[in-house]
Design a protein around this motif. Structure first.
Motif, short mmCIF file in Angstrom:
data_model
loop_
_atom_site.label_atom_id
_atom_site.label_comp_id
_atom_site.label_asym_id
_atom_site.label_seq_id
_atom_site.Cartn_x
_atom_site.Cartn_y
_atom_site.Cartn_z
N UNK A 8 0.91 -1.29 0.03
CA UNK A 8 0.13 -0.04 0.10
C UNK A 8 0.80 1.19 0.05
N UNK A 9 0.54 2.14 -0.68
CA UNK A 9 1.26 3.40 -0.95
C UNK A 9 0.49 4.56 -0.25
N UNK A 10 -0.93 4.44 -0.32
CA UNK A 10 -2.09 5.23 0.34
C UNK A 10 -2.85 4.27 0.49
N UNK A 11 -4.04 4.36 1.33
CA UNK A 11 -4.92 3.43 1.61
C UNK A 11 -5.75 2.90 0.19
N UNK A 12 -5.79 3.61 -0.82
CA UNK A 12 -6.66 2.94 -1.89
C UNK A 12 -5.66 2.95 -2.98
N UNK A 13 -4.29 3.05 -2.81
CA UNK A 13 -3.43 2.85 -4.14
C UNK A 13 -2.24 1.76 -3.72
N UNK A 14 -1.55 1.58 -4.72
CA UNK A 14 -0.57 0.69 -4.58
C UNK A 14 0.90 1.12 -5.21
N UNK A 15 1.90 0.66 -4.79
CA UNK A 15 3.17 1.15 -5.34
C UNK A 15 4.12 -0.02 -5.96
N UNK A 16 4.58 0.29 -6.84
CA UNK A 16 5.49 -0.60 -7.79
C UNK A 16 6.78 -0.03 -8.02
N UNK A 17 7.67 -0.58 -7.93
CA UNK A 17 9.32 -0.35 -8.34
C UNK A 17 9.45 -0.84 -9.50
N UNK A 18 9.91 0.07 -10.35
CA UNK A 18 10.58 -0.25 -11.95
C UNK A 18 11.82 0.46 -12.11
N UNK A 19 12.80 -0.04 -12.50
CA UNK A 19 14.10 0.55 -12.86
C UNK A 19 14.69 1.36 -11.62
N UNK A 20 14.48 1.38 -10.48
CA UNK A 20 14.82 1.88 -9.15
C UNK A 20 13.89 3.10 -9.14
N UNK A 21 12.93 3.03 -9.64
CA UNK A 21 11.84 4.32 -9.39
C UNK A 21 10.50 3.81 -8.99
N UNK A 25 0.43 3.41 -8.46
CA UNK A 25 -0.90 3.05 -9.05
C UNK A 25 -2.01 3.56 -8.61
N UNK A 26 -2.91 4.42 -9.04
CA UNK A 26 -3.75 5.09 -8.36
C UNK A 26 -5.51 4.59 -9.01
N UNK A 27 -5.97 4.45 -7.93
CA UNK A 27 -7.52 3.90 -8.26
C UNK A 27 -8.20 4.72 -9.43
N UNK A 28 -7.79 6.04 -9.52
CA UNK A 28 -8.51 6.75 -10.68
C UNK A 28 -7.76 6.44 -12.03
N UNK A 29 -7.07 5.24 -12.01
CA UNK A 29 -6.61 4.73 -13.41
C UNK A 29 -5.24 5.59 -13.75
N UNK A 30 -4.80 6.45 -12.91
CA UNK A 30 -3.56 7.06 -13.27
C UNK A 30 -2.42 6.34 -12.59
N UNK A 31 -1.20 6.71 -13.22
CA UNK A 31 0.15 6.33 -12.38
C UNK A 31 0.86 7.76 -12.18
N UNK A 32 1.27 7.86 -10.87
CA UNK A 32 1.95 9.21 -10.57
C UNK A 32 3.63 8.61 -10.23
#
Length: 230
Positions: A8-21, A25-32
């Motif tokens: 969990x990154x925030x209660x409703x979102x998820x975190x994903x690490x790619x290439x060290x970044x 992944x947000x529930x509104x279908x965006x990526x921050x």
């Protein structure tokens, strides 16, 4: 497929690490992308309902307004300074008098401090958009190191690809019930985003070993077990 825990990154979102970044992944279908204050979306398909109405289909109005409100809320929540649209900004070349054009221009004026960049997708069949949109309009891939931004997923030797085009969904089954949910698809070549448009279909994902799928269920992003590694 079965549900599994995601970090969990925030209660409703998820975190994903790619290439060290780290990507959120947000529930509104965006990526921050926090390090660069960049918000990615794909396949906004603005004006799609209007295209169908021009062909005689009695579809309700308001989908563009709803999607713009959702995008504005994502910008406000993340405090993003840049938005990158990964193609299919529009559904079809718009007629000059389409109402959504003025509504988008007004929305853009309200977010004038945000850098807005669009990569042309297969539906973006015009050379430019109205000047009032204040959009950096670009054909081809765009390097946002370490990522390569493009519309259609593909291998790129410069780095992992952030793309759209496929409108990935995951089908969940429970007895006789069947649910199709938009999904983020992380795979060996990068990440495919779900369609941001609320008026877009989707294609079921067939994951390979090592792939990760994150479905959007209501206001939450949840990782699902693919079964491909078994």
């Amino acid at each position: 497929m079965t549900l599994a825990r995601a970090e969990a990154a925030e209660p409703e979102h998820a975190a994903l690490d790619i290439a060290g970044e780290r990507l959120i992944l947000r529930a509104d279908r965006s990526v921050y992308w926090p390090r660069t204050a960049t918000l990615f979306v794909a396949d906004t398909h603005f004006g799609k309902a209007g295209v169908f109405r021009r062909h005689g289909m009695g579809l309700p109005q308001g989908t563009t307004d709803a999607d713009l409100a959702r995008l504005g809320a994502a910008i406000a929540a993340t405090e993003a300074s840049r938005v990158v649209v990964l193609g299919d900004f529009v559904h079809a070349p718009p007629a000059a008098d389409e109402p959504w054009l003025a509504r988008f221009a007004a929305w853009r004026a309200g977010h004038a401090g945000v850098d807005f960049r669009v990569l042309r997708g297969n539906h973006d069949r015009m050379d430019a958009v109205p000047a009032a949109f204040d959009v950096d309009w670009q054909a081809g891939a765009r390097l946002e190191a370490p990522f390569v931004c493009r519309h259609e997923p593909a291998h790129d030797p410069r780095g992992p690809v952030l793309a759209g085009h496929l409108h990935p969904v995951v089908v969940l089954r429970d007895g006789g019930e069947r649910l199709r949910l938009p999904a983020f698809w992380a795979h060996a070549e990068g990440l495919v985003l779900p369609a941001f448009s609320s008026f877009a279909g989707g294609a079921a994902v067939t994951p390979a070993a090592g792939d990760r799928l994150f479905v959007i269920g209501g206001d939450r992003v949840i990782e699902v077990a693919t079964g491909a590694d078994r």
